[in-house]
Design an enzyme around this catalytic site. Structure first.
Site, PDB file in Angstrom:
ATOM      1  CB  THR A 154      -0.977  -0.008   1.189  1.00  0.00           C
ATOM      2  OG1 THR A 154      -0.262  -0.258   2.400  1.00  0.00           O
ATOM      3  CG2 THR A 154      -2.046  -1.083   1.018  1.00  0.00           C
ATOM      4  CE  LYS A 180       0.468  -3.459   3.432  1.00  0.00           C
ATOM      5  NZ  LYS A 180      -0.310  -2.521   4.346  1.00  0.00           N
ATOM      6  CB  THR A 191      -1.475  -1.625   8.848  1.00  0.00           C
ATOM      7  OG1 THR A 191      -2.654  -1.151   9.418  1.00  0.00           O
ATOM      8  CG2 THR A 191      -1.789  -1.763   7.378  1.00  0.00           C
ATOM      9  CD  GLU A 277       1.944   5.119   6.398  1.00  0.00           C
ATOM     10  OE1 GLU A 277       1.158   4.493   5.668  1.00  0.00           O
ATOM     11  OE2 GLU A 277       1.588   5.779   7.378  1.00  0.00           O
ATOM     12  CG  ASN A 399      -0.636   8.192   7.955  1.00  0.00           C
ATOM     13  OD1 ASN A 399      -1.320   7.209   7.742  1.00  0.00           O
ATOM     14  ND2 ASN A 399       0.678   8.135   8.105  1.00  0.00           N
ATOM     15  CB  THR A 404      -7.676  12.604  -0.764  1.00  0.00           C
ATOM     16  OG1 THR A 404      -6.608  13.022   0.092  1.00  0.00           O
ATOM     17  CG2 THR A 404      -8.987  12.756  -0.031  1.00  0.00           C
TER      18      THR A 404
END
EC number: 2.3.1.35
Length: 404
Positions: A154, A180, A191, A277, A399, A404
């Site tokens: 992702t 992942k 996650t 991230e 995040n 979007t």
């Protein structure tokens, strides 16, 4: 000397496996979003799942199927949509994914594991998924296996794959893993999705025991942002095609197999933490001299999860006070006047008091891409290691606009 050897490979490197990944239209951009692992024969299998109360339908469906016989022959995974908080329709959709794979590959429905990752609270685009699963058989070939690791990503920036081999009973056994995860990563599963294949022959109950044991010191010891997701699972398949004598607790080489499995899972966990991230650095917190394993893990998790520690590492600031603070609120039963703290080889705290050190040397060390924090509790013989990453401006940017 290790019995295993690290080799180049992918998730289908062990005997009897194939894998692939395709773009099915789930993601808004044209990136691979549907993946499959297939074993030639039913494989003894084990799994661990997220502890989140809102466990997603794919976890429920996979658990329900695996508990029947402890076997899997296929794993189907979609990215871009988590199929979480989707109620009975989400369960029906996960079961439909099982059914479609069962029909497409001629395997029993309950031998199919289902996993999903992505945005929470949206129904799966089942028209895309149905068409995609129908395309999977012709997408499966000898060159397609590396595509699986791409299809499960992702916000990941890198693919995460590890492969080792070792001899068991004179037979070559291979273990391969891929995972992942880069956001919503917190101890107790997060996650992240992890898939491990091996051709070893092993008792299913023993396989489950080994997976759970290894998870406690690998995937359950990483954190990126303190959020525990709804979807996460690790699935381990062992199809027995190496034809060794069946592994169990009495097998003379069971420890060698466990060490190889532990290495694969630890490397995957570290790759997840490093790919957090927006991250620029891997942080490793090693706690030694603890009165118990539980205390060591509590302290390590507390420090690795501290946003203030993570931002200090990002800024290359040797702020040892934040480390002591995180140890202090860990709730571990330790004494507050015995701690030694190191940044790499640089000692900054002795017996819970600061000692002189070179700020310039510490700054230079903290600018590296791997930062090791050592905490000696001086109360016992137990230890634990946790992994995480720094907290950066880019984490907020990623995040703030995830949907979007």
């Amino acid at each position: 000397m290790c019995a295993y050897q690290v080799i180049e490979g992918h998730i289908a490197k062990p005997q009897g496996y194939q894998a692939t990944g395709i773009y099915s239209g789930i993601k808004k951009v044209e990136k691979l979003d549907l993946g499959l692992i297939l074993s030639e024969v039913p494989a003894a299998s084990a799994a661990v799942y997220t502890t989140n109360l809102f466990q997603a339908p794919p976890c429920h469906v996979t658990r329900e199927s695996l508990e029947k016989e402890g076997k899997l022959q296929a794993v189907v995974v979609n990215s871009g949509n988590a199929n979480a908080c989707t109620g009975s329709k989400g369960v029906d959709d996960a079961k439909m994914m099982q059914h479609l794979v069962s029909q497409s590959f001629g395997v029993p429905k309950d031998y199919v594991a289902v996993a999903s990752t992505g945005v929470i609270g949206q129904f799966l685009p089942m028209d895309c998924i149905e068409e995609g699963i129908l395309q999977l058989p012709k997408a499966l070939n000898n060159e397609s296996a590396p595509l699986f690791s791409q299809s499960i990503m992702t916000t990941d920036l890198i693919e995460k794959t590890v492969c080792v081999e070792l001899p068991i009973d004179g037979k070559k056994v291979t273990i391969a893993g891929t995972a992942k995860g880069s956001g919503m990563i917190e101890p107790n599963m997060a996650t992240m999705l992890g898939f491990i294949t091996t051709d070893v022959k092993i008792e299913q109950s023993y396989l489950q025991k080994l997976l759970r044991k290894a998870t406690d010191t690998t995937f359950n010891m990483i954190t990126v942002d303190g959020d525990t997701s709804t979807n996460d699972m690790v699935v381990l398949m062992a199809n027995g095609m190496a034809e060794n004598n069946e592994l169990n607790e009495q097998h003379p080489e069971e420890k060698e197999f466990y060490q190889a499995l532990l290495y694969v899972m630890q490397e995957l966990a570290k790759k997840i933490a490093r790919d957090g991230e927006g991250a620029t650095k891997l942080i490793e917190v090693e706690v030694t001299g603890a009165p118990s394993v539980e205390a060591a893990r509590q302290v390590a998790k507390s420090v690795i999860g501290s946003s203030l520690v993570k931002t200090a590492v990002f800024g290359a600031d040797a702020n040892w006070g934040r480390i002591l603070c995180a140890v202090g609120y860990s709730s571990a039963p330790i004494q507050a006047d015995k701690l030694d703290v190191f940044l790499g080889s640089i000692q900054v705290v002795e017996a819970s008091f600061p000692i002189p050190f070179s700020e310039e040397e510490a700054y230079a060390y903290l600018q590296g891409d791997t930062v090791k924090i050592g905490i000696h509790l001086n109360e016992g013989e137990y230890q634990a290691i946790a992994w995480g990453c720094d907290l950066t401006y880019d984490y907020v940017k990623i995040n703030a606009h995830y949907r979007t």
